[in-house]
Structure formats: C-alpha cells, structure tokens
Design a protein around this motif. Structure first.
Motif, PDB file in Angstrom:
ATOM      1  N   HIS A   1       0.834  -1.206   0.000  1.00 32.13           N
ATOM      2  CA  HIS A   1       0.000   0.000   0.000  1.00 32.13           C
ATOM      3  C   HIS A   1       0.866   1.252   0.000  1.00 32.13           C
ATOM      4  CE1 HIS A   1      -2.461   3.239   1.796  1.00 32.13           C
ATOM      5  NE2 HIS A   1      -3.469   2.648   1.117  1.00 32.13           N
ATOM      6  N   GLY A   2       1.960   1.206   0.764  1.00 29.37           N
ATOM      7  CA  GLY A   2       2.883   2.342   0.773  1.00 29.37           C
ATOM      8  C   GLY A   2       3.529   2.546  -0.582  1.00 29.37           C
ATOM      9  N   ASN A   3       3.914   1.456  -1.211  1.00 29.72           N
ATOM     10  CA  ASN A   3       4.527   1.562  -2.549  1.00 29.72           C
ATOM     11  C   ASN A   3       3.539   2.115  -3.560  1.00 29.72           C
ATOM     12  OD1 ASN A   3       6.925   0.511  -1.592  1.00 29.72           O
ATOM     13  ND2 ASN A   3       6.386  -1.623  -2.109  1.00 29.72           N
ATOM     14  N   LEU A   4       2.329   1.628  -3.542  1.00 27.04           N
ATOM     15  CA  LEU A   4       1.333   2.090  -4.507  1.00 27.04           C
ATOM     16  C   LEU A   4       1.006   3.569  -4.289  1.00 27.04           C
ATOM     17  CD1 LEU A   4      -1.119  -0.965  -4.569  1.00 27.04           C
ATOM     18  CD2 LEU A   4       0.589  -0.337  -6.284  1.00 27.04           C
ATOM     19  N   SER A   5       0.883   3.969  -3.038  1.00 26.38           N
ATOM     20  CA  SER A   5       0.584   5.373  -2.752  1.00 26.38           C
ATOM     21  C   SER A   5       1.712   6.275  -3.234  1.00 26.38           C
ATOM     22  CB  SER A   5       0.367   5.569  -1.249  1.00 26.38           C
ATOM     23  OG  SER A   5      -0.749   4.826  -0.823  1.00 26.38           O
ATOM     24  N   SER A   6       2.944   5.830  -3.018  1.00 23.93           N
ATOM     25  CA  SER A   6       4.096   6.629  -3.455  1.00 23.93           C
ATOM     26  C   SER A   6       4.147   6.755  -4.965  1.00 23.93           C
ATOM     27  CB  SER A   6       5.378   5.991  -2.925  1.00 23.93           C
ATOM     28  OG  SER A   6       6.521   6.669  -3.385  1.00 23.93           O
ATOM     29  N   GLN A   7       3.874   5.649  -5.655  1.00 18.61           N
ATOM     30  CA  GLN A   7       3.928   5.673  -7.120  1.00 18.61           C
ATOM     31  C   GLN A   7       2.787   6.501  -7.705  1.00 18.61           C
ATOM     32  OE1 GLN A   7       4.031   1.491  -8.034  1.00 18.61           O
ATOM     33  NE2 GLN A   7       6.267   1.437  -8.122  1.00 18.61           N
ATOM     34  N   LEU A   8       1.628   6.431  -7.088  1.00 22.13           N
ATOM     35  CA  LEU A   8       0.499   7.212  -7.608  1.00 22.13           C
ATOM     36  C   LEU A   8       0.724   8.707  -7.451  1.00 22.13           C
ATOM     37  CD1 LEU A   8      -2.550   5.089  -6.399  1.00 22.13           C
ATOM     38  CD2 LEU A   8      -1.808   5.448  -8.766  1.00 22.13           C
ATOM     39  N   SER A   9       1.510   9.098  -6.465  1.00 19.27           N
ATOM     40  CA  SER A   9       1.790  10.525  -6.276  1.00 19.27           C
ATOM     41  C   SER A   9       2.917  11.025  -7.177  1.00 19.27           C
ATOM     42  CB  SER A   9       2.152  10.794  -4.812  1.00 19.27           C
ATOM     43  OG  SER A   9       3.322  10.060  -4.444  1.00 19.27           O
ATOM     44  N   ASP A  10       3.574  10.088  -7.841  1.00 17.39           N
ATOM     45  CA  ASP A  10       4.662  10.461  -8.754  1.00 17.39           C
ATOM     46  C   ASP A  10       4.139  10.391 -10.185  1.00 17.39           C
ATOM     47  OD1 ASP A  10       6.973  10.535 -10.405  1.00 17.39           O
ATOM     48  OD2 ASP A  10       8.197   9.819  -8.724  1.00 17.39           O
ATOM     49  N   SER A  11       4.271  11.482 -10.912  1.00 16.38           N
ATOM     50  CA  SER A  11       3.717  11.545 -12.277  1.00 16.38           C
ATOM     51  C   SER A  11       4.399  10.571 -13.214  1.00 16.38           C
ATOM     52  CB  SER A  11       3.829  12.967 -12.837  1.00 16.38           C
ATOM     53  OG  SER A  11       5.188  13.402 -12.843  1.00 16.38           O
ATOM     54  N   GLU A  12       5.654  10.223 -12.940  1.00 17.50           N
ATOM     55  CA  GLU A  12       6.370   9.315 -13.833  1.00 17.50           C
ATOM     56  C   GLU A  12       6.075   7.845 -13.504  1.00 17.50           C
ATOM     57  OE1 GLU A  12      10.486  10.182 -13.721  1.00 17.50           O
ATOM     58  OE2 GLU A  12      10.275  12.208 -14.552  1.00 17.50           O
ATOM     59  N   ASP A  13       5.866   7.541 -12.191  1.00 11.57           N
ATOM     60  CA  ASP A  13       5.680   6.132 -11.803  1.00 11.57           C
ATOM     61  C   ASP A  13       4.220   5.710 -11.687  1.00 11.57           C
ATOM     62  OD1 ASP A  13       8.417   5.910 -11.605  1.00 11.57           O
ATOM     63  OD2 ASP A  13       8.462   6.304  -9.442  1.00 11.57           O
ATOM     64  N   GLN A  14       3.315   6.668 -11.823  1.00 12.66           N
ATOM     65  CA  GLN A  14       1.924   6.311 -11.579  1.00 12.66           C
ATOM     66  C   GLN A  14       1.371   5.317 -12.584  1.00 12.66           C
ATOM     67  OE1 GLN A  14      -0.655   9.701 -11.929  1.00 12.66           O
ATOM     68  NE2 GLN A  14       0.407  10.507 -13.747  1.00 12.66           N
ATOM     69  N   PHE A  15       2.009   5.281 -13.755  1.00 11.51           N
ATOM     70  CA  PHE A  15       1.515   4.346 -14.772  1.00 11.51           C
ATOM     71  C   PHE A  15       1.969   2.907 -14.499  1.00 11.51           C
ATOM     72  CE2 PHE A  15       1.720   8.506 -16.900  1.00 11.51           C
ATOM     73  CZ  PHE A  15       0.388   8.627 -17.275  1.00 11.51           C
ATOM     74  N   GLU A  16       2.885   2.733 -13.502  1.00 11.72           N
ATOM     75  CA  GLU A  16       3.317   1.381 -13.144  1.00 11.72           C
ATOM     76  C   GLU A  16       2.329   0.707 -12.182  1.00 11.72           C
ATOM     77  OE1 GLU A  16       7.235   1.385 -11.616  1.00 11.72           O
ATOM     78  OE2 GLU A  16       8.113   2.382 -13.389  1.00 11.72           O
ATOM     79  N   VAL A  17       1.418   1.511 -11.657  1.00 12.13           N
ATOM     80  CA  VAL A  17       0.399   0.938 -10.764  1.00 12.13           C
ATOM     81  C   VAL A  17      -0.664   0.269 -11.621  1.00 12.13           C
ATOM     82  CG1 VAL A  17      -1.328   1.413  -9.013  1.00 12.13           C
ATOM     83  CG2 VAL A  17       0.841   2.704  -9.022  1.00 12.13           C
ATOM     84  N   THR A  18      -0.768  -1.044 -11.463  1.00 16.10           N
ATOM     85  CA  THR A  18      -1.723  -1.814 -12.254  1.00 16.10           C
ATOM     86  C   THR A  18      -2.853  -2.322 -11.362  1.00 16.10           C
ATOM     87  OG1 THR A  18      -0.533  -3.873 -11.892  1.00 16.10           O
ATOM     88  CG2 THR A  18       0.130  -2.544 -13.791  1.00 16.10           C
ATOM     89  N   GLN A  19      -3.907  -2.702 -12.006  1.00 19.65           N
ATOM     90  CA  GLN A  19      -5.041  -3.245 -11.268  1.00 19.65           C
ATOM     91  C   GLN A  19      -4.673  -4.568 -10.591  1.00 19.65           C
ATOM     92  OE1 GLN A  19      -7.838  -1.511 -10.896  1.00 19.65           O
ATOM     93  NE2 GLN A  19      -8.580  -3.074  -9.446  1.00 19.65           N
ATOM     94  N   ALA A  20      -3.788  -5.327 -11.195  1.00 17.42           N
ATOM     95  CA  ALA A  20      -3.356  -6.600 -10.622  1.00 17.42           C
ATOM     96  C   ALA A  20      -2.640  -6.382  -9.292  1.00 17.42           C
ATOM     97  CB  ALA A  20      -2.451  -7.347 -11.597  1.00 17.42           C
ATOM     98  N   ARG A  21      -1.809  -5.325  -9.198  1.00 15.95           N
ATOM     99  CA  ARG A  21      -1.086  -5.044  -7.960  1.00 15.95           C
ATOM    100  C   ARG A  21      -2.050  -4.598  -6.862  1.00 15.95           C
ATOM    101  NH1 ARG A  21       3.808  -1.075  -8.952  1.00 15.95           N
ATOM    102  NH2 ARG A  21       3.961  -1.463  -6.663  1.00 15.95           N
ATOM    103  N   ILE A  22      -3.032  -3.798  -7.245  1.00 12.39           N
ATOM    104  CA  ILE A  22      -4.020  -3.350  -6.259  1.00 12.39           C
ATOM    105  C   ILE A  22      -4.824  -4.539  -5.733  1.00 12.39           C
ATOM    106  CG2 ILE A  22      -6.090  -1.960  -5.936  1.00 12.39           C
ATOM    107  CD1 ILE A  22      -4.971   0.014  -7.976  1.00 12.39           C
ATOM    108  N   ALA A  23      -5.209  -5.442  -6.648  1.00 11.04           N
ATOM    109  CA  ALA A  23      -5.975  -6.619  -6.246  1.00 11.04           C
ATOM    110  C   ALA A  23      -5.146  -7.518  -5.323  1.00 11.04           C
ATOM    111  CB  ALA A  23      -6.429  -7.405  -7.474  1.00 11.04           C
TER     112      ALA A  23
END
Length: 325
Positions: A241-263
């Motif tokens: 959850h910490g990794n996903l939150s950090s990536q979503l706040s970064d404009s360059e890494d937010q596209f690495e957040v996938t639905q599979a990782r959230i699930a």
C-alpha cells in the motif's frame, strides 16, 4: 444422654481412668522416670493445665458413654503433653475408648504403641497385654488389590490404610470403599469373619478430570501460527500500500500501478484479517483448554515454539514457518 452398654469394660473404665489421671498429674506418684523438677515444670506449664482440665471433661464424657467426644479429648491431651515423660500413659485411655467404639484395629495399634512408649515398669502393663490377646482374635486381615496405587481404604467411613495392601478389620459386615484422586470411588459390602484372611479386588474408574495436554499444546501452536501468518500478510499489504501510494503521487511512476497489484494488495489485507480472526478464536479456545486440561502429576509440556519469516513482493507475499508444537 448416651448410656454405655453394660459389660466388663464399663465396670473397669472409671477405676482405670482415675488411676491413670493420678499417674499423669499427681506429683506424689513415685515414678522412676520423672524427677521432682519435672513435676515443678509441669505445674507451671499452661499446656499441662489445659490437659488437666480436658482430662476431667474426657473422664465425664467417657462415663456418660459419649465415647466419640471422649476419644477426641484424650487425643488432644496426648498432643498437649508432647515432650512430657508421662505422655504415653494417655494411650491407655485412648485404646480403652477405641475399644468401646468397637474400633478394635485402632485399639490394638494403640495398646501396642503404649507398650513401646511407656517407661518400664509400665502401669497396667499386664492389663494392656491381656487386652492385646483379647483383641487379636476379634480381627481379620483383609487384603485389597486395585488398579490404582496408594488408593485410600475406608471402612465404614473411617480411613484405615491404603491399597494395594492389607488392613485389619473387625468381624462382621462392613462397607469397604476405595478412594483416589482423579477416580470415582468404588465400594462394596463385605461380610468378614474374625481370624480369617479374605481377599478383595476393587477396580477404580477414572473420573473426568480434564482433556489431554496435547489439545492445549496444539491449540497454542495453531494460535501462534495463525498470528504469524496474519502478521506476515498484514506486513506485505501495508508495504505494498505504501509503494502504490508513493507511485500514484509520482507523475512518472503512476503508470506502473496496475489493477493486478491493487488486487494483490487487497487480497493480502483480506487474508491478514481472516488470520487475525482465526488467531483470536484459537487463542480464546486455548485459554479455555488451559483450565480444563488434566496435567496430572507430570510437569506441563514445553510451550510451542515457532519462528515466522515473512516475505513479500509486488505481486506476492507469504511467510516461512519453522518450529514445533
């Protein structure tokens, strides 16, 4: 008022007791085992003063036929006179009272103890030896076998020894009962003839004293294991959850957040919740087991040991368990 049954012991009871009273407390009585300074010490000893008072009451109870109360008084007098040179003389009265209660086995043992403890020449020694000769033919030797070692033997609600072993009982009908911790009592009625050596076998059934310690150990181990699994999946879910939150706040890494990782993160969190619940239920059950476990005479088993090593990644999480329970 309880009246004693007429008989030889009743006619001789009062002279015996009064004579023994004088032997115990009269300083003028010439006994080679007791010097004058012993008599002076007796007069100043509060225990002896109480013994004298109780002796008068015991004699009155005996004369009234209240032998149970008289026996209790004589036994208390014997305890009060610990260390006194004439203490053994009280055993004569104890044995005499036990005879009146038809406790011939106890009376026989008391008279023999009197002969062992009393100084020589012992007062009434001939009468005591005669009483022993008279009592022996009135007894039978009952040999009892059982499946439990050191079981208590009760005869007519009176504890007389342990089994397996032999006990002396008077001739007649008796209720024989065996008692042991963790077992249901076993009893039977038995007709015994004097001067015989009958045998009796009584089996004791174990009463419910609790469950096996193995259940407690297993419950403790499962509780620790469930808690370890829950912590492992919870740690993985929190980290992801910490990794996903950090990536979503970064404009360059937010596209690495996938639905599979959230699930996957949500699945780890769900598993952690389920395992925390299971650990709670198992913990409560283990506490209950601790109170109903029959530990017996053996020491409690060693506590369960478990080492939990969690691991997690972007798409998977888990843990490694090592230990015994």
């Amino acid at each position: 008022m309880v009246k004693p049954a007429p008989g030889r012991s009743q006619m001789l009871a009062r002279p015996r007791t009064l004579l023994l009273l004088s032997l115990l407390f009269a300083a003028a009585c010439p006994l080679p085992v007791m010097a004058q300074e012993d008599d002076a010490a007796t007069e100043s000893d509060p225990r002896m003063e109480e013994a004298q008072s109780r002796f008068a009451e015991a004699t009155a109870l005996f004369d009234r036929g209240d032998y149970e109360s008289a026996l209790a008084e004589f036994q208390e007098i014997y305890a009060l006179m610990e260390g006194h040179p004439r203490r053994s003389f009280v055993l004569f009265n104890i044995g005499l009272t036990q005879e009146e209660l038809f406790r011939y086995d106890e009376a026989l043992a008391t008279y023999r103890r009197f002969l062992e403890e009393a100084p020589r020449p012992a007062p009434r020694e001939d009468e005591v030896r005669g009483a022993i000769e008279r009592l022996v033919p009135r007894l039978a030797t009952l040999t009892i076998t059982t499946n439990v070692p050191e079981a208590e033997v009760w005869v007519d609600e009176r504890r007389v020894g342990t089994a397996p072993g032999s006990v002396s009982v008077t001739g007649g009908r008796h209720v024989i009962e065996l008692r042991a911790q963790g077992y249901n009592p076993a009893r039977t009625d038995l007709q015994v003839a004097a001067r015989t050596e009958p045998s009796l076998n009584l089996e004791l059934d174990r009463s419910f004293a609790g469950v096996s310690p193995a259940f407690f150990v297993t419950g403790a181990g499962l509780t620790v294991a469930s808690l370890g699994v829950a912590l492992g999946f919870a740690a993985a879910a929190i980290a992801e959850h910490g990794n996903l939150s950090s990536q979503l706040s970064d404009s360059e890494d937010q596209f690495e957040v996938t639905q599979a990782r959230i699930a996957a993160m949500e699945q780890n969190a769900l598993i952690a919740d389920v395992m925390f619940g299971a650990a709670g239920v198992l913990g409560i059950a283990t506490v209950v087991l601790a109170f109903v476990t029959d530990w017996g005479s053996e020491p409690p088993p060693e506590a369960a040991s478990l080492r939990v090593t969690p691991f997690g990644g972007a798409t998977a999480a888990g843990l490694t368990l090592e230990g015994s329970f």
